[in-house]
Design an enzyme around this catalytic site. Structure first.
Site, PDB file in Angstrom:
ATOM      1  N   ASP A 124       0.770  -2.815  -5.729  1.00 51.29           N
ATOM      2  CA  ASP A 124      -0.111  -2.755  -6.897  1.00 51.29           C
ATOM      3  C   ASP A 124       0.459  -3.670  -7.980  1.00 51.29           C
ATOM      4  OD1 ASP A 124       2.017  -1.434  -8.060  1.00 51.29           O
ATOM      5  OD2 ASP A 124       1.053   0.524  -8.096  1.00 51.29           O
ATOM      6  N   ARG A 126       1.275  -2.711 -11.430  1.00 50.05           N
ATOM      7  CA  ARG A 126       2.035  -2.205 -12.570  1.00 50.05           C
ATOM      8  C   ARG A 126       3.197  -1.276 -12.246  1.00 50.05           C
ATOM      9  NH1 ARG A 126      -0.982  -3.472 -17.082  1.00 50.05           N
ATOM     10  NH2 ARG A 126      -3.112  -4.152 -16.639  1.00 50.05           N
ATOM     11  N   ASP A 199      -8.971  -7.443  -2.813  1.00 50.61           N
ATOM     12  CA  ASP A 199      -8.567  -7.574  -1.412  1.00 50.61           C
ATOM     13  C   ASP A 199      -9.721  -7.394  -0.425  1.00 50.61           C
ATOM     14  OD1 ASP A 199      -8.964  -4.741  -1.321  1.00 50.61           O
ATOM     15  OD2 ASP A 199      -6.884  -4.425  -1.943  1.00 50.61           O
TER      16      ASP A 199
END
Length: 302
Positions: A124, A126, A199
């Protein structure tokens, strides 16, 4: 006297119409004129009866007006009431599953972020230590988010092309969460999937593209910075080779249709958000901290 106090007032008559009394009309029944016109006459009693009747009518109309105003004021002040009974028996996955299997959920909207793709091997953005923003130092960026900024892309497009090679669809399998979204579609209760992800793993499950709103774009289409369409197969080849592609029409840089910081989200995002959310009876949010707007603002739709 009494007539003077009633001047310039409009009240509702007993038949529902409005009756207006002006200064001029009421002046005709001023008490001094009435007394002068009937002084010494045998019609005193008749005049007194007429005045008494007029006063009674005025009182009646005044009371009706006061009652109407009081009723309207009470209606305005009365607070709206809402049914606060919880829809879920428990506020966990089991409660959501029970609500879905009960047949009460007819129009489910799913909002997803990068967290649902982590188990596929895609980091991811963060998460400290493992997120993309913490692992972009190898691209020698001035700051992590620069890789998705247009000004920096114009100056140095290579870091984005290197990152795009890592993220390009076809390298990772859909996760159980992606298959869950497809299952909602198979059960014919999925209204829409709004995704922050680039994605395309939602579509990789077989979910029809018309049910997917890639809010931040994806690799399915591409164009140059001047808006000319580009062939996605050629873009893919340039990404694999790590060589930034130039537009054949204007020589401007080309990138997949991924929304960079400062760019507008696709109009389809706004159109379907306005259309879908009023119909939603169950909202599922997965894999996102809802820190990025306007995507995060979807939860504020009616």
């Amino acid at each position: 006297s009494f007539a003077t106090a009633w001047t310039d007032s409009t009240v509702e008559a007993s038949d529902g119409s409005e009756e207006e009394h002006s200064n001029r009309g009421l002046a005709e029944v001023d008490s001094t004129d009435a007394v002068a016109s009937v002084s010494g006459s045998d019609d005193d009693e008749e005049v007194e009866e007429e005045l008494t009747g007029l006063a009674a009518l005025i009182r009646k109309l005044a009371l009706k007006a006061e009652e109407k105003n009081a009723t309207e004021a009470a209606a305005e002040e009365e607070p709206a009431t809402f049914d606060t009974t919880p829809l879920l028996s428990t506020f966990d996955v089991a409660g959501v599953a029970e609500y879905i299997t009960s047949g009460k959920a007819k129009n489910v909207i799913v909002m997803v972020g990068a967290g649902i793709s982590v188990s596929a091997g895609i980091p991811d953005f963060r998460t400290p230590g493992t997120g993309l923003y913490d692992n972009l130092q190898k691209y020698d960026l001035p700051h992590p988010t620069a890789v998705f900024e247009l000004d920096y892309f114009r100056e140095n497009p290579s870091p984005f092309y290197l990152l795009a090679k890592e993220l390009y669809p076809g390298q990772y399998p859909p996760t159980p969460t992606h298959h869950f979204i497809h299952l909602l579609h198979k059960k014919r209760i999925l209204l829409r999937c709004f995704s922050q992800n680039i994605d395309s793993l939602e579509a990789a499950t077989g979910l029809p593209r018309e049910l997917i709103v890639p809010a931040h774009g994806n690799f399915d289409t591409a164009r140059c910075l001047n808006g000319h369409d580009a062939d996605v197969d050629e873009v893919r080849q340039h990404v694999d080779d790590g060589i930034p592609m130039r537009c054949k029409e204007c020589d401007e840089l080309v990138k997949p249709d991924i929304v960079f910081f400062g760019e507008n989200l696709p109009e389809r995002f706004h159109t379907l958000a306005r259309r879908d959310f009023p119909e939603c009876d169950l909202l599922v949010i997965a894999g996102t901290s809802l820190e990025v707007h306007p995507f995060a603002g979807l939860i504020d739709f009616p």
